[in-house]
Design a protein around this motif. Structure first.
Motif, PDB file in Angstrom:
ATOM      1  N   LEU A  12       3.684  14.725   2.779  1.00  0.00           N
ATOM      2  CA  LEU A  12       3.812  13.914   1.564  1.00  0.00           C
ATOM      3  C   LEU A  12       4.495  12.578   1.856  1.00  0.00           C
ATOM      4  O   LEU A  12       4.142  11.549   1.266  1.00  0.00           O
ATOM      5  N   SER A  13       5.466  12.588   2.754  1.00  0.00           N
ATOM      6  CA  SER A  13       6.161  11.342   3.115  1.00  0.00           C
ATOM      7  C   SER A  13       5.204  10.371   3.797  1.00  0.00           C
ATOM      8  O   SER A  13       5.219   9.164   3.515  1.00  0.00           O
ATOM      9  N   PHE A  14       4.361  10.886   4.695  1.00  0.00           N
ATOM     10  CA  PHE A  14       3.366  10.026   5.350  1.00  0.00           C
ATOM     11  C   PHE A  14       2.376   9.468   4.337  1.00  0.00           C
ATOM     12  O   PHE A  14       2.006   8.280   4.399  1.00  0.00           O
ATOM     13  N   ILE A  15       1.955  10.299   3.383  1.00  0.00           N
ATOM     14  CA  ILE A  15       1.013   9.839   2.358  1.00  0.00           C
ATOM     15  C   ILE A  15       1.576   8.651   1.586  1.00  0.00           C
ATOM     16  O   ILE A  15       0.837   7.739   1.197  1.00  0.00           O
ATOM     17  N   CYS A  16       2.896   8.637   1.383  1.00  0.00           N
ATOM     18  CA  CYS A  16       3.529   7.519   0.657  1.00  0.00           C
ATOM     19  C   CYS A  16       3.293   6.183   1.349  1.00  0.00           C
ATOM     20  O   CYS A  16       3.290   5.132   0.708  1.00  0.00           O
ATOM     21  N   TYR A  17       3.103   6.217   2.676  1.00  0.00           N
ATOM     22  CA  TYR A  17       2.917   4.981   3.436  1.00  0.00           C
ATOM     23  C   TYR A  17       1.457   4.709   3.798  1.00  0.00           C
ATOM     24  O   TYR A  17       1.161   3.684   4.412  1.00  0.00           O
ATOM     25  N   VAL A  18       0.560   5.607   3.424  1.00  0.00           N
ATOM     26  CA  VAL A  18      -0.862   5.395   3.731  1.00  0.00           C
ATOM     27  C   VAL A  18      -1.403   4.117   3.093  1.00  0.00           C
ATOM     28  O   VAL A  18      -2.100   3.328   3.767  1.00  0.00           O
ATOM     29  N   PRO A  19      -1.135   3.837   1.792  1.00  0.00           N
ATOM     30  CA  PRO A  19      -1.631   2.582   1.211  1.00  0.00           C
ATOM     31  C   PRO A  19      -1.137   1.342   1.961  1.00  0.00           C
ATOM     32  O   PRO A  19      -1.900   0.393   2.176  1.00  0.00           O
ATOM     33  N   THR A  20       0.131   1.337   2.359  1.00  0.00           N
ATOM     34  CA  THR A  20       0.680   0.207   3.122  1.00  0.00           C
ATOM     35  C   THR A  20      -0.028   0.075   4.462  1.00  0.00           C
ATOM     36  O   THR A  20      -0.345  -1.038   4.907  1.00  0.00           O
ATOM     37  N   LEU A  21      -0.285   1.207   5.119  1.00  0.00           N
ATOM     38  CA  LEU A  21      -0.975   1.204   6.402  1.00  0.00           C
ATOM     39  C   LEU A  21      -2.396   0.661   6.257  1.00  0.00           C
ATOM     40  O   LEU A  21      -2.846  -0.147   7.086  1.00  0.00           O
TER      41      LEU A  21
ATOM     42  N   ASN B  76      -4.207  -3.019   7.662  1.00  0.00           N
ATOM     43  CA  ASN B  76      -5.450  -3.035   8.443  1.00  0.00           C
ATOM     44  C   ASN B  76      -6.592  -3.726   7.697  1.00  0.00           C
ATOM     45  O   ASN B  76      -7.766  -3.524   8.021  1.00  0.00           O
ATOM     46  N   GLY B  77      -6.226  -4.541   6.706  1.00  0.00           N
ATOM     47  CA  GLY B  77      -7.202  -5.387   6.034  1.00  0.00           C
ATOM     48  C   GLY B  77      -7.957  -4.755   4.894  1.00  0.00           C
ATOM     49  O   GLY B  77      -8.923  -5.342   4.379  1.00  0.00           O
ATOM     50  N   ILE B  78      -7.559  -3.567   4.465  1.00  0.00           N
ATOM     51  CA  ILE B  78      -8.235  -2.899   3.354  1.00  0.00           C
ATOM     52  C   ILE B  78      -7.508  -3.224   2.053  1.00  0.00           C
ATOM     53  O   ILE B  78      -6.288  -3.098   1.963  1.00  0.00           O
ATOM     54  N   THR B  79      -8.254  -3.657   1.053  1.00  0.00           N
ATOM     55  CA  THR B  79      -7.659  -4.017  -0.230  1.00  0.00           C
ATOM     56  C   THR B  79      -7.213  -2.759  -0.970  1.00  0.00           C
ATOM     57  O   THR B  79      -8.001  -1.823  -1.177  1.00  0.00           O
ATOM     58  N   ILE B  80      -5.962  -2.751  -1.364  1.00  0.00           N
ATOM     59  CA  ILE B  80      -5.365  -1.591  -2.030  1.00  0.00           C
ATOM     60  C   ILE B  80      -4.771  -2.041  -3.368  1.00  0.00           C
ATOM     61  O   ILE B  80      -4.105  -3.081  -3.431  1.00  0.00           O
ATOM     62  N   PRO B  81      -4.990  -1.283  -4.447  1.00  0.00           N
ATOM     63  CA  PRO B  81      -4.348  -1.623  -5.739  1.00  0.00           C
ATOM     64  C   PRO B  81      -2.834  -1.694  -5.588  1.00  0.00           C
ATOM     65  O   PRO B  81      -2.234  -0.859  -4.895  1.00  0.00           O
ATOM     66  N   ASP B  82      -2.232  -2.686  -6.217  1.00  0.00           N
ATOM     67  CA  ASP B  82      -0.786  -2.891  -6.079  1.00  0.00           C
ATOM     68  C   ASP B  82       0.015  -1.650  -6.444  1.00  0.00           C
ATOM     69  O   ASP B  82       1.049  -1.358  -5.821  1.00  0.00           O
ATOM     70  N   ILE B  83      -0.452  -0.920  -7.439  1.00  0.00           N
ATOM     71  CA  ILE B  83       0.308   0.241  -7.899  1.00  0.00           C
ATOM     72  C   ILE B  83       0.449   1.303  -6.805  1.00  0.00           C
ATOM     73  O   ILE B  83       1.459   1.996  -6.711  1.00  0.00           O
ATOM     74  N   LEU B  84      -0.557   1.413  -5.932  1.00  0.00           N
ATOM     75  CA  LEU B  84      -0.488   2.392  -4.844  1.00  0.00           C
ATOM     76  C   LEU B  84       0.505   1.964  -3.762  1.00  0.00           C
ATOM     77  O   LEU B  84       1.076   2.816  -3.069  1.00  0.00           O
TER      78      LEU B  84
ATOM     79  N   LEU C 232       3.986   3.391  -3.793  1.00  0.00           N
ATOM     80  CA  LEU C 232       4.237   4.761  -3.346  1.00  0.00           C
ATOM     81  C   LEU C 232       5.307   4.825  -2.259  1.00  0.00           C
ATOM     82  O   LEU C 232       6.032   5.817  -2.141  1.00  0.00           O
ATOM     83  N   LYS C 233       5.414   3.757  -1.461  1.00  0.00           N
ATOM     84  CA  LYS C 233       6.396   3.766  -0.367  1.00  0.00           C
ATOM     85  C   LYS C 233       7.829   3.900  -0.887  1.00  0.00           C
ATOM     86  O   LYS C 233       8.715   4.369  -0.170  1.00  0.00           O
ATOM     87  N   TYR C 234       8.054   3.504  -2.145  1.00  0.00           N
ATOM     88  CA  TYR C 234       9.402   3.625  -2.708  1.00  0.00           C
ATOM     89  C   TYR C 234       9.705   5.070  -3.124  1.00  0.00           C
ATOM     90  O   TYR C 234      10.864   5.410  -3.376  1.00  0.00           O
ATOM     91  N   LEU C 235       8.659   5.899  -3.198  1.00  0.00           N
ATOM     92  CA  LEU C 235       8.857   7.308  -3.500  1.00  0.00           C
ATOM     93  C   LEU C 235       9.229   8.099  -2.250  1.00  0.00           C
ATOM     94  O   LEU C 235       9.727   9.224  -2.340  1.00  0.00           O
ATOM     95  N   TYR C 236       9.009   7.479  -1.110  1.00  0.00           N
ATOM     96  CA  TYR C 236       9.205   8.123   0.201  1.00  0.00           C
ATOM     97  C   TYR C 236      10.564   8.795   0.320  1.00  0.00           C
ATOM     98  O   TYR C 236      10.652   9.967   0.725  1.00  0.00           O
TER      99      TYR C 236
ATOM    100  N   HIS D  76      11.721   9.791   9.591  1.00  0.00           N
ATOM    101  CA  HIS D  76      11.807   8.333   9.461  1.00  0.00           C
ATOM    102  C   HIS D  76      10.635   7.589  10.115  1.00  0.00           C
ATOM    103  O   HIS D  76      10.489   6.378   9.906  1.00  0.00           O
ATOM    104  N   MET D  77       9.847   8.278  10.919  1.00  0.00           N
ATOM    105  CA  MET D  77       8.807   7.615  11.712  1.00  0.00           C
ATOM    106  C   MET D  77       7.857   6.726  10.897  1.00  0.00           C
ATOM    107  O   MET D  77       7.586   5.581  11.300  1.00  0.00           O
ATOM    108  N   PRO D  78       7.295   7.197   9.770  1.00  0.00           N
ATOM    109  CA  PRO D  78       6.394   6.318   9.009  1.00  0.00           C
ATOM    110  C   PRO D  78       7.052   4.999   8.592  1.00  0.00           C
ATOM    111  O   PRO D  78       6.414   3.941   8.627  1.00  0.00           O
ATOM    112  N   MET D  79       8.321   5.065   8.216  1.00  0.00           N
ATOM    113  CA  MET D  79       9.037   3.859   7.815  1.00  0.00           C
ATOM    114  C   MET D  79       9.244   2.930   9.005  1.00  0.00           C
ATOM    115  O   MET D  79       9.027   1.723   8.919  1.00  0.00           O
ATOM    116  N   TRP D  80       9.666   3.501  10.135  1.00  0.00           N
ATOM    117  CA  TRP D  80       9.917   2.684  11.324  1.00  0.00           C
ATOM    118  C   TRP D  80       8.634   2.058  11.864  1.00  0.00           C
ATOM    119  O   TRP D  80       8.624   0.884  12.233  1.00  0.00           O
TER     120      TRP D  80
END
Length: 244
Positions: free
Chosen positions: A21-30, A34-42, A45-49, A165-169
């Protein structure tokens, strides 16, 4: 034996769920990196990490109908002068180390990080809240359930905590392998201090304050912080052995 196996299974399941679940929080940022357009609301999710471990812990405790006992245990100890002194030593060591680095590097890490009093207060408030949320999960929940000896339990939690902490780092901070290794060592040392202190004081509020102190006061590069905290732990160990 059955109870021990069940507890180990629950720990394994909890750690696995927290990691996924923690990794999923950073998937939109990832994906955005990588150049993929993501809705701002997603991207928010990193703040839920930081909340994921505590949410998972509370959910499991509710399922076990054990949440009241755990939270009572987390705050069962008194914050005495002894523990305030431990906190103060850690704080002073961090400030001293950061200013030593500032002198050597001819910069001011505190002024660069906290340009105004308001920014310092805001950072302190935010870091204390996030530290409290983290400590509910890592020391208040996971450390209490590890069936090893104290130091082994502390080290185990430190390793699991560092991997978390790895996804954040990697994703948010874009750290290289050498920096990640340094942060892993730093996280392990911090876990030793927090874990052993929690075993003694049994008050998660003090541990959260100490956790926030490490984030607020230790602003030098990680290698400097590792050196400073290693000295603090070594001196404390020598003094304790001499007294004993």
């Amino acid at each position: 034996m059955m109870a021990s196996s069940t507890n180990k299974l629950k720990i394994t399941l909890w750690v696995s769920v927290v990691y996924v679940l923690s990794f999923i929080c950073y998937v939109p940022t990832l994906l955005e990196q990588n150049g993929i357009t993501i809705p701002d609301i997603l991207l928010y999710l990193k703040y839920l990490y930081v909340c994921i471990p505590a949410i998972a812990a509370i959910f499991l405790l509710i399922c076990e109908q054990n949440i009241k006992d755990y939270f009572t245990q987390m705050f069962s100890g008194k914050i005495t002068i002894k523990y305030i002194l431990i906190w103060a030593i850690c704080m002073v060591a961090g400030i001293f180390g950061s200013y030593c680095y500032s002198f050597i590097a001819e910069t001011d890490v505190y002024k660069n990080t906290y340009s105004k009093v308001t920014s310092l207060l805001t950072s302190c408030t935010y870091l204390l809240i996030t530290a409290f949320v983290e400590e509910i999960a890592w020391r208040g929940f996971l450390l209490e359930r590890i069936p090893f000896k104290k130091i082994n339990s502390v080290l185990f939690v430190g390793v699991v905590w560092a991997i978390w902490h790895m996804p954040m780092w990697i994703i948010r901070n874009s750290l290289g392998i050498e920096q990640i290794i340094c942060f892993c060592i730093w996280t392990l040392l911090v876990s030793v201090v927090l874990g052993l202190t929690y075993y003694q004081c049994r008050n998660i509020l003090l541990i959260a304050i100490m956790h926030a102190t490490f984030n607020i006061c230790y602003l030098a590069p990680t290698l400097y912080n590792i050196a400073v905290l290693t000295i603090v732990i070594s001196v404390k160990t020598v003094i304790r052995n001499l007294i004993a």
